[in-house]
Design an enzyme around this catalytic site. Structure first.
Site, PDB file in Angstrom:
ATOM      1  N   SER A 159       0.795  -1.236   0.000  1.00  0.00           N
ATOM      2  CA  SER A 159       0.000   0.000   0.000  1.00  0.00           C
ATOM      3  C   SER A 159       0.825   1.283   0.000  1.00  0.00           C
ATOM      4  CB  SER A 159      -0.967   0.013   1.185  1.00  0.00           C
ATOM      5  OG  SER A 159      -2.039  -0.857   0.941  1.00  0.00           O
ATOM      6  N   LYS A 169       0.445   3.253  -3.057  1.00  0.00           N
ATOM      7  CA  LYS A 169      -0.734   4.113  -3.262  1.00  0.00           C
ATOM      8  C   LYS A 169      -0.341   5.589  -3.317  1.00  0.00           C
ATOM      9  CE  LYS A 169      -3.892   0.910  -0.865  1.00  0.00           C
ATOM     10  NZ  LYS A 169      -4.651   0.627   0.351  1.00  0.00           N
ATOM     11  N   TYR A 193      -3.895   3.692   7.803  1.00  0.00           N
ATOM     12  CA  TYR A 193      -5.222   3.066   7.879  1.00  0.00           C
ATOM     13  C   TYR A 193      -6.022   3.698   9.018  1.00  0.00           C
ATOM     14  CZ  TYR A 193      -2.782  -0.343   4.950  1.00  0.00           C
ATOM     15  OH  TYR A 193      -2.038  -0.943   3.973  1.00  0.00           O
ATOM     16  N   TYR A 236      -2.679  -3.110 -10.721  1.00  0.00           N
ATOM     17  CA  TYR A 236      -2.671  -2.810  -9.282  1.00  0.00           C
ATOM     18  C   TYR A 236      -1.837  -3.820  -8.492  1.00  0.00           C
ATOM     19  CZ  TYR A 236      -4.401  -1.652  -4.617  1.00  0.00           C
ATOM     20  OH  TYR A 236      -4.482  -1.291  -3.293  1.00  0.00           O
ATOM     21  N   VAL A 280       1.176  -3.864   3.865  1.00  0.00           N
ATOM     22  CA  VAL A 280       1.048  -5.140   4.581  1.00  0.00           C
ATOM     23  C   VAL A 280       2.280  -6.041   4.453  1.00  0.00           C
ATOM     24  CG1 VAL A 280      -1.473  -5.185   4.605  1.00  0.00           C
ATOM     25  CG2 VAL A 280      -0.247  -6.217   2.673  1.00  0.00           C
TER      26      VAL A 280
END
Length: 317
Positions: free
Chosen positions: A73, A76, A253, A201, A271
């Site tokens: 992530s 992102k 998060y 992705y 993660v």
């Protein structure tokens, strides 16, 4: 004390970093290596590393410094910068919101209750998928190539590649992300092939770096989008600031609030157990430790960042 614009009080030695790693090692037992992506379940929780990449080019690192791990992530933030450069702010934020959420990163709930099923921000999975969908390219290969070239530029290293085992493992198990995509496609947030989007992705998330490369990427964001060596503006300054703001409000998060209090720097976790942070006038910070807490953040990574922030007074608040 300042010398050439660098705050020497914010510097740390490799010996200090190594001592801090030894101090946080016992915390690995408090977390769990993620097993919902089969390839990530093989990670060794003892593979801990930390790096601080200063704006003057000096890099201090300790632990498993040559160990490669995937961005997950953290990618992102990079994809958001690229989409903003490709499409502009107005278009990107017509499809994705700017607000933090207390829901888990993979939640579908807000897509059903918000109108017109616009993801709340680019750091949750739904928002990140919508952002990746906006990256320009004729084919998935073009888009992945563009992302990889951008990572090469940010890291100052064109040897960085994709962990194909992790990418295929993620693609095969991406059922929830498929559901998010189809829901958004139904509501006009994304367009095109869902399978092609997931191909891009999952490869984006599977870009593999070492701790120094990740810290250097963080340093470019800390440097307001400018390359550390050439001074060239890789990301426009105002877009780099948008990315850092999302890191503060949504980067960890649904633990972003407590992280802001305990650590207080713009940061993004993944993660794989990695976390990338950036501190204005200091540089980029990267930590990795595969054992995750219940929020999906690295247990030892959080401890290391808290120690670094406290000892070097890095909090932006």
């Amino acid at each position: 004390m300042h010398q050439g614009g660098i705050n020497l009080n914010k510097k740390v030695t490799e010996q200090q970093l190594q001592e801090w790693i030894e101090h946080v090692k016992p915390f690995t037992r408090l977390g769990k290596v993620p097993d919902y992506i089969p390839a990530l379940a093989k990670q060794d929780p003892e593979h801990i590393a930390v790096s601080v990449f200063h704006l003057d080019g000096e890099c201090v690192r300790a632990g498993y410094v040559d160990h490669l791990f995937t961005l997950q992530s953290i990618s992102k933030v990079i994809a958001l910068a690229l989409a903003l450069m490709d499409q502009g702010e107005d278009y990107v934020f017509s499809k994705v919101g700017m607000e933090p959420t207390g829901d888990p990163f993979h939640s579908i709930a807000k897509l059903e209750t918000s109108n017109p099923s616009k993801p709340l921000n680019p750091m949750i999975n739904a928002g990140a998928l919508a952002v990746t969908n906006m990256i320009e390219g004729e084919s998935p290969t073009d888009k992945v190539g563009k992302l990889l070239s951008f990572v090469h530029e940010l890291a100052g290293d064109n040897t960085i590649g994709i962990d194909t085992e992790v990418a295929s493992s993620e693609f095969e198990t991406a059922h929830l992300n498929r559901a998010l995509c189809y829901y958004m496609k139904q509501n006009g947030i994304i367009e095109g092939s869902v399978e092609e989007l997931l191909d891009v992705y999952t490869k984006q998330c599977s870009i593999a770096v070492n701790i120094q490369q990740l810290a250097r990427i963080g340093a470019v964001f800390a440097n307001e989008g400018r390359d550390l060596q050439s001074g060239r503006q890789i990301i426009p300054k105002h877009l780099a600031r948008i990315c850092k703001t999302f890191m503060v409000t949504c980067g960890m998060y649904d633990a972003s609030g407590s992280f802001a209090i305990r650590v207080g720097i713009p940061a993004k976790s993944g993660v794989s157990g990695a976390i990338m942070g950036c501190v204005k006038d200091v540089g980029g910070i990267a930590v990795v430790g595969p054992s995750l807490d219940e929020k999906g953040n690295s247990v030892v990574g959080m401890q290391l960042l808290e120690m670094l922030s406290s000892r070097l007074e890095l909090s932006i608040f």
